[in-house]
Motif scaffolding. Structure first.
Motif, short mmCIF file in Angstrom:
data_model
loop_
_atom_site.label_atom_id
_atom_site.label_comp_id
_atom_site.label_asym_id
_atom_site.label_seq_id
_atom_site.Cartn_x
_atom_site.Cartn_y
_atom_site.Cartn_z
N GLN A 270 35.00 40.80 38.04
CA GLN A 270 35.84 39.68 38.44
C GLN A 270 35.52 38.41 37.64
O GLN A 270 36.35 37.51 37.54
N LEU A 271 34.33 38.35 37.06
CA LEU A 271 33.92 37.14 36.35
C LEU A 271 34.28 37.22 34.88
O LEU A 271 34.40 38.29 34.31
N THR B 126 36.32 35.36 31.25
CA THR B 126 37.57 34.80 30.75
C THR B 126 38.09 35.69 29.63
O THR B 126 37.32 36.14 28.78
N ALA C 295 41.62 35.04 34.00
CA ALA C 295 40.58 35.88 34.57
C ALA C 295 40.82 37.34 34.16
O ALA C 295 41.95 37.74 33.85
N ARG D 91 48.10 37.63 42.62
CA ARG D 91 47.75 37.38 41.22
C ARG D 91 48.96 37.42 40.31
O ARG D 91 49.04 36.68 39.32
N ASP E 142 46.05 31.18 40.35
CA ASP E 142 44.74 31.80 40.21
C ASP E 142 43.66 30.76 40.52
O ASP E 142 42.92 30.33 39.67
N HIS F 260 39.75 31.30 39.79
CA HIS F 260 39.26 31.44 38.42
C HIS F 260 38.43 30.22 38.05
O HIS F 260 38.84 29.09 38.23
#
Length: 644
Positions: free
Chosen positions: A448-449, A451, A477, A512, A557, A560
């Motif tokens: 999930q983390l 860029t 994200a 999303r 989002d 993010h």
């Protein structure tokens, strides 16, 4: 009788024909005659029947004049000199004519007028003391002058009470922003330390504000942000960079001990100095508060003492540092290293150990990523040399990674989902090379983390109403990148299919996808039983079919950019407390909430995890353990272990 009336009429006509100068002289003569009569009667002498009314009238006159010339004037110097000039040039000559030179000296009218001027000056400043504090340091001239006048009047308790009431009324309510409350609190410290260097007045006045800040949930974050962020900056940013700053080793929440107790505990010191004096009549403002000790310390120590523990501030900085480092795409840590070194001087090196390791992880990641990229490039070049017929365009390094030592980092978000196969292939290639470089270590991806940088062709409306295709860069994200990547495989997807492909719920997918709807990359297909998405085209947008997208485009989002999971962080802390609680109940049988709370404060102190929860937070955690059937709570509020 007719003759007498004629004489009166002639006299009135003469008065009407007299000049203004003659009329003023006659009025003055009548006034002096009245003054002489009052002196003869003794009514304006000390103890006379008009002595008190005369003093009150003079006081009101002085107050009106002082308010007229100094109200809201904070930057001009020597305002009190103007008040003294009014006293010497207007009031004293008038009193000289009224009471006479002998009575003027015997009744000490000059000293009484001087004190009345100083008292009125303080009363006017008391009415606007909040504005005086809020505008500091622009109001420094007014503060210094007020301090000199207070030395004469000794009206410190009245000033303190006025400021205390103003702070409660203007700051202690939900409408005040936390950062603004902190700014006013800092200005209050500076102003009151000019007026009263002993800090007794400061402690009494600011205690309600300190208590209110302690109850606000974002106070610590606002303080740390002001300390470390140059853009927010202000007094706290400069405070951290002071050359004469001292470590915060002995900061306590309350100054409970008296000066005598401190003197008994403190070893002999030839440099000892008594606190500066301040008026302290028994039974009044200072005596009723029980404050006898000077606060001391700089502004940062005063802010830390609101909570009584620097651990809260260190932990908050650790959370903020984690977000900053994970959002730092170029691995540049110069600013964070500089800030960390300054914080280590104030909070101690041991307290900042975890933060130091986090920055070191980022620096190590930069070196490791560079090595892996070079290796992958070499492998790609070798493959090209071995197979010259296969021509592929060179591409940039697809993956950068922040490699963290999870033991020293706060709990990070870790909601797993399935990447698109093309994205997963790049991650697997990077992980395999890392495993060869750092054997036997392995990477565990937090999906999930991060860029993802994308270039997409997007339809953009033009001023003439037409649509053109433009290439835009997106920084999104990983989940958003995975969702849009699936549309390269086929142009149309149902909500259920996207949920199955990514492994997350349909509600999350729909939430999303609103990001791509807002950016006119994807559109909703109308007239279908299931929610269906397809790539947006010029024809669709010109036909107005994107109007229905507005209903689904309200959620962006928003998560993010925030990598730290506060819920997971709190859960991790509570897991440490659980072992202590189970140990207590195993040894002591059953315990009430208050006893468990006190024992946790006693035994958890000194370990890596500090216990800083309130009884209410502990009660919620104990109820959670009861729901998990680890504990049970009796009707009397006693907690004990569940027998299995």
């Amino acid at each position: 009788q007719q003759k007498y009336q004629q004489q009166l009429q002639e006299q009135e006509e003469e008065n009407d024909e007299s000049s203004p100068e003659q009329q003023a002289q006659e009025d003055t003569d009548e006034e002096l005659t009245l003054f002489q009569d009052l002196r003869t009667l003794g009514w304006i002498r000390k103890g006379g029947m008009l002595q008190q009314p005369l003093g009150e009238a003079l006081h009101q006159t002085i107050f009106k004049y002082v308010k007229t010339i100094i109200s809201a004037e904070f930057e001009e110097e020597n305002m009190f000199e103007q008040v003294k000039g009014y006293k010497e040039g207007a009031l004293e000559p008038w009193l000289h004519d009224l009471v006479g030179p002998k009575a003027l000296e015997q009744d000490d009218w000059s000293s009484r007028l001087s004190y009345s001027c100083a008292e009125c000056f303080c009363l006017v400043r008391n009415e606007e003391i909040f504005n005086l504090v809020a505008e500091y340091p622009d109001s420094h001239a007014a503060v210094v002058e007020l301090e000199r006048v207070l030395d004469r009047t000794r009206m410190h308790p009245a000033l303190g009470q006025a400021l205390k009431e103003s702070l409660i009324r203007r700051l202690n309510h939900p409408g005040a922003n936390t950062s603004q409350i902190i700014d006013v609190y800092i200005n209050t410290i500076k102003v009151l330390r000019v007026i009263d260097p002993s800090d007794r007045l400061l402690q009494v006045v600011t205690e309600p504000v300190r208590a209110y800040l302690r109850r606000r949930h974002n106070t610590v974050r606002c303080i740390i942000t002001s300390l470390t962020d140059q853009e927010v900056g202000g007094d706290l940013y400069e405070e951290l960079r002071r050359q004469d700053a001292r470590p915060l080793e002995h900061v306590t929440a309350e100054n409970d001990h008296s000066d005598d107790e401190e003197d008994d505990e403190r070893p002999p010191d030839f440099d000892w100095q008594p606190p500066p004096p301040i008026t302290k009549p028994k039974g009044t403002f200072f005596a009723s508060t029980g404050v006898t000790k000077g606060g001391g310390g700089d502004i940062l120590s005063m802010l830390v003492s609101i909570y009584g523990s620097k651990e809260l501030f260190v932990n908050e900085y650790r959370l903020m540092l984690a977000d900053k480092l994970l959002a730092n795409l170029d691995f540049n840590t110069d600013k964070e290293v500089h800030t960390l070194e300054l914080l280590k001087l104030r909070f101690g090196e041991l307290s900042m150990r975890n933060c130091e390791i986090m920055i070191k992880d980022t620096d190590d990641s930069k070196r490791i990523v560079s090595n892996i990229h070079n290796t992958l490039k070499s492998n790609a070049s070798a493959n090209d040399d071995a197979n010259p017929s296969e021509e592929e365009p060179k591409k940039k390094d697809p993956v950068d990674a922040e490699i963290v030592s999870h033991i020293f980092w706060p709990a990070l978000k870790n909601e797993q989902f399935k990447h698109h196969p093309r994205l997963q292939a790049d991650l697997d290639e990077f992980a395999a090379e890392y495993a060869r470089l750092k054997n036997p270590r392995r990477l565990v991806w937090l999906n999930q983390l991060g860029t993802v940088q994308l270039e997409l062709d997007v339809l953009e409306p033009q001023p003439d109403g037409t649509m053109t295709v433009e290439t835009r860069d997106f920084s999104v994200a990983p989940l958003l990148a995975t969702l849009i990547s699936h549309f390269e495989d086929k142009a149309e997807w149902t909500l259920e299919d996207l949920s199955n492909e990514t492994g997350i719920s349909e509600q999350q997918v729909q939430k999303r996808m609103s990001y791509w709807l807002n950016n006119r990359v994807i559109k909703l297909v109308s007239g279908r039983e299931q929610v269906t998405y397809e790539i947006a085209t010029t024809e669709h947008l010109l036909q107005g079919e994107n109007d229905q997208n507005a209903a689904f485009a309200s959620v962006d989002d928003e998560d993010h950019g925030q990598a730290v999971s506060l819920a997971a962080q709190e859960e991790e802390e509570m897991e440490h407390y659980e072992s202590y609680i189970c140990g207590m109940l195993t040894n002591l049988g059953q315990l009430p909430l208050e006893r468990i709370h006190n024992m946790l404060k006693m035994f958890v102190t000194g370990s890596d995890v500090k216990y800083n929860k309130t009884p209410q937070q502990l009660s919620m955690f104990l109820k959670h353990l009861c729901k998990q059937e680890k504990l049970e709570c009796g009707p009397d509020g006693m907690y004990k272990l569940v027998k299995k």
